[in-house]
Design an enzyme around this catalytic site. Structure first.
Site, PDB file in Angstrom:
ATOM      1  CE  LYS A  53      13.753 -14.514  -1.222  1.00 14.89           C
ATOM      2  NZ  LYS A  53      13.345 -13.936  -2.721  1.00 14.89           N
ATOM      3  CD  GLN A  97      15.230 -12.157  -5.073  1.00 14.57           C
ATOM      4  OE1 GLN A  97      14.683 -13.210  -4.902  1.00 14.57           O
ATOM      5  NE2 GLN A  97      15.049 -10.980  -4.320  1.00 14.57           N
ATOM      6  CG  ASP A 120       8.407 -15.797  -5.020  1.00 12.39           C
ATOM      7  OD1 ASP A 120       9.015 -15.267  -5.928  1.00 12.39           O
ATOM      8  OD2 ASP A 120       8.542 -15.714  -3.927  1.00 12.39           O
TER       9      ASP A 120
HETATM   10  N1  LIG Z   1      10.683 -13.595  -6.383  1.00 13.52           N
HETATM   11  C1  LIG Z   1      10.780 -12.512  -5.682  1.00 13.52           C
HETATM   12  N2  LIG Z   1      10.249 -12.676  -4.327  1.00 13.52           N
HETATM   13  C2  LIG Z   1      10.065 -12.014  -3.194  1.00 13.52           C
HETATM   14  O1  LIG Z   1       9.764 -12.484  -2.192  1.00 13.52           O
HETATM   15  C3  LIG Z   1      11.107 -10.773  -3.393  1.00 13.52           C
HETATM   16  C4  LIG Z   1      11.670 -10.429  -4.652  1.00 13.52           C
HETATM   17  N3  LIG Z   1      11.559 -11.482  -5.866  1.00 13.52           N
HETATM   18  N4  LIG Z   1      12.100  -9.509  -4.728  1.00 13.52           N
HETATM   19  C5  LIG Z   1      12.355  -8.688  -3.650  1.00 13.52           C
HETATM   20  C6  LIG Z   1      11.392  -8.490  -2.677  1.00 13.52           C
HETATM   21  C7  LIG Z   1      11.888  -8.035  -1.275  1.00 13.52           C
HETATM   22  N5  LIG Z   1      11.946  -9.208  -0.464  1.00 13.52           N
HETATM   23  C8  LIG Z   1      12.037  -9.146   0.831  1.00 13.52           C
HETATM   24  C9  LIG Z   1      11.745  -9.905   1.844  1.00 13.52           C
HETATM   25  C10 LIG Z   1      12.347  -9.956   3.042  1.00 13.52           C
HETATM   26  C11 LIG Z   1      12.968  -8.875   3.668  1.00 13.52           C
HETATM   27  C12 LIG Z   1      13.451  -8.710   4.893  1.00 13.52           C
HETATM   28  O2  LIG Z   1      13.698  -9.868   5.532  1.00 13.52           O
HETATM   29  N6  LIG Z   1      13.804  -7.479   5.295  1.00 13.52           N
HETATM   30  C13 LIG Z   1      14.477  -7.385   6.475  1.00 13.52           C
HETATM   31  C14 LIG Z   1      15.325  -6.281   6.567  1.00 13.52           C
HETATM   32  C15 LIG Z   1      16.626  -6.388   5.636  1.00 13.52           C
HETATM   33  C16 LIG Z   1      17.129  -5.131   5.510  1.00 13.52           C
HETATM   34  O3  LIG Z   1      18.046  -4.799   6.436  1.00 13.52           O
HETATM   35  O4  LIG Z   1      16.950  -4.584   4.523  1.00 13.52           O
HETATM   36  C17 LIG Z   1      13.271  -7.078   7.820  1.00 13.52           C
HETATM   37  O5  LIG Z   1      12.284  -6.470   6.933  1.00 13.52           O
HETATM   38  O6  LIG Z   1      13.667  -7.220   8.844  1.00 13.52           O
HETATM   39  C18 LIG Z   1      13.319  -7.861   2.563  1.00 13.52           C
HETATM   40  C19 LIG Z   1      12.713  -7.833   1.405  1.00 13.52           C
HETATM   41  C20 LIG Z   1      11.464 -10.091  -1.035  1.00 13.52           C
HETATM   42  N7  LIG Z   1      11.008 -10.087  -2.394  1.00 13.52           N
END
Ligand SMILES: Nc1nc(=O)c2c([nH]1)NC[C@@H]1CN(c3ccc(C(=O)N[C@@H](CCC(=O)O)C(=O)O)cc3)C=[N+]21
Length: 286
Positions: A53, A97, A120
């Protein structure tokens, strides 16, 4: 038929280019958007996501501020950090988070966030506004999914959408967002209590897997040509595994890849929420 990719990574990159221009314009007006992150504990995945982020912010010119607290932080320490960010004029919006360590109740923590700074869009105030059709901050993953579908001009008006999963961060708000007048889809919200999931998914033009149950939906559960959006990214033995089996690529017209689909859109929408709030502040100051 092999489905086309709904390339969230490419769309997110394009959105960041657009955001950089908007941030440059804000900076010319003397308004500097800022994103805060509160990270409690040392969960490796959370650290990776929070670092991502801050990198995203740097790419588009958003200032970012970290508040990192130890895994044994007390509720009082978390509350103090949240109140500092609520009062900070440098921080346009911020996130706490998730997950949080067991001694910190996530719902309690999220409710301390000033709704105007809730980047968020997960506080009850903003989710309540979504229910009531009032303008508030939209949750990032639902908003990212709709944006991705729109950018590929997937027909949504009157479309039958089957959302699988009723979680409060994705499934449930996504159902509300898709049925808003400006999207106008018809949504079936399926969940663990749904009697015949295949019957529901087969009728849908678009199937969105937000259950986090690997392999829940197979090709035989889809109408040929359906659009597949796979949110449920979990890592099993290091591989991202979603709610759909790989054979859906043979039946669907479009599929989001994992990784590279919904995840990057979620991250891009966090930046959009911060920039939109900064633009509101700039407009008030004019
Ligand atoms: N307050 C809060 N807000 C969130 O938005 C939040 C959170 N807590 N806790 C955890 C989860 C998880 N999350 C992700 C967002 C993007 C990818 C992302 O970009 N993943 C990549 C892959 C990354 C990898 O290689 O694992 C993709 O899908 O291409 C992953 C996980 C947001 N979260």
């Amino acid at each position: 038929m092999t489905a086309q990719r709904l390339d969230g990574k490419a769309v997110a990159a394009q959105i960041k280019i657009e955001l950089k221009q908007r941030v440059d314009a804000l900076r010319e007006q003397g308004v500097i958007p800022g994103l805060g992150t509160v990270l409690v504990g040392d969960d490796p995945a959370s650290q990776i996501y929070v670092n991502g982020k801050h990198r995203d912010c740097e790419q588009v010119g958003i200032e970012s501020y970290r508040v990192d607290l130890p895994a044994d932080a007390t509720p009082e320490q978390v509350e103090r950090s949240i109140r500092v960010l609520n009062d900070s004029t440098m921080c346009t919006g911020y996130i706490v988070q998730l997950p949080l360590p067991p001694q910190i109740d996530p719902n309690w923590a999220l409710e301390l966030i000033d709704p105007d700074k809730d980047a968020d869009g997960l506080t009850s105030d903003n989710l309540g506004k979504l229910v009531l059709g009032r303008s508030g901050v939209l949750p990032c993953t639902p908003r990212g999914i709709v944006e991705l579908l729109r950018r590929y001009e997937i027909p949504l008006d009157g479309a039958k959408v089957c959302v699988v999963g009723r979680g409060t961060t994705v499934g449930r708000p996504l159902g509300l967002l898709l049925t808003r007048r400006d999207v106008n889809a018809t949504v079936t919200l399926c969940h663990t209590g749904t009697k015949n999931l295949a019957e529901e998914t087969r009728q849908a033009d678009i199937v969105i897997g937000a259950a986090g149950h690997p392999g829940l939906v197979t090709a035989s559960m889809l109408k040929p040509g359906a659009v597949v959006v796979d949110v449920g990214v979990r890592r099993i033995e290091g591989k991202p595994v979603g709610d759909f089996t790989a054979d859906v690529w043979d039946v669907a017209s479009y599929v989001t890849p994992n990784p590279g689909g919904v995840g990057p859109m979620t991250r891009a929408m966090l930046l959009v929420n911060v920039v939109e709030r900064a633009e509101q502040i700039a407009a008030q100051e004019q």
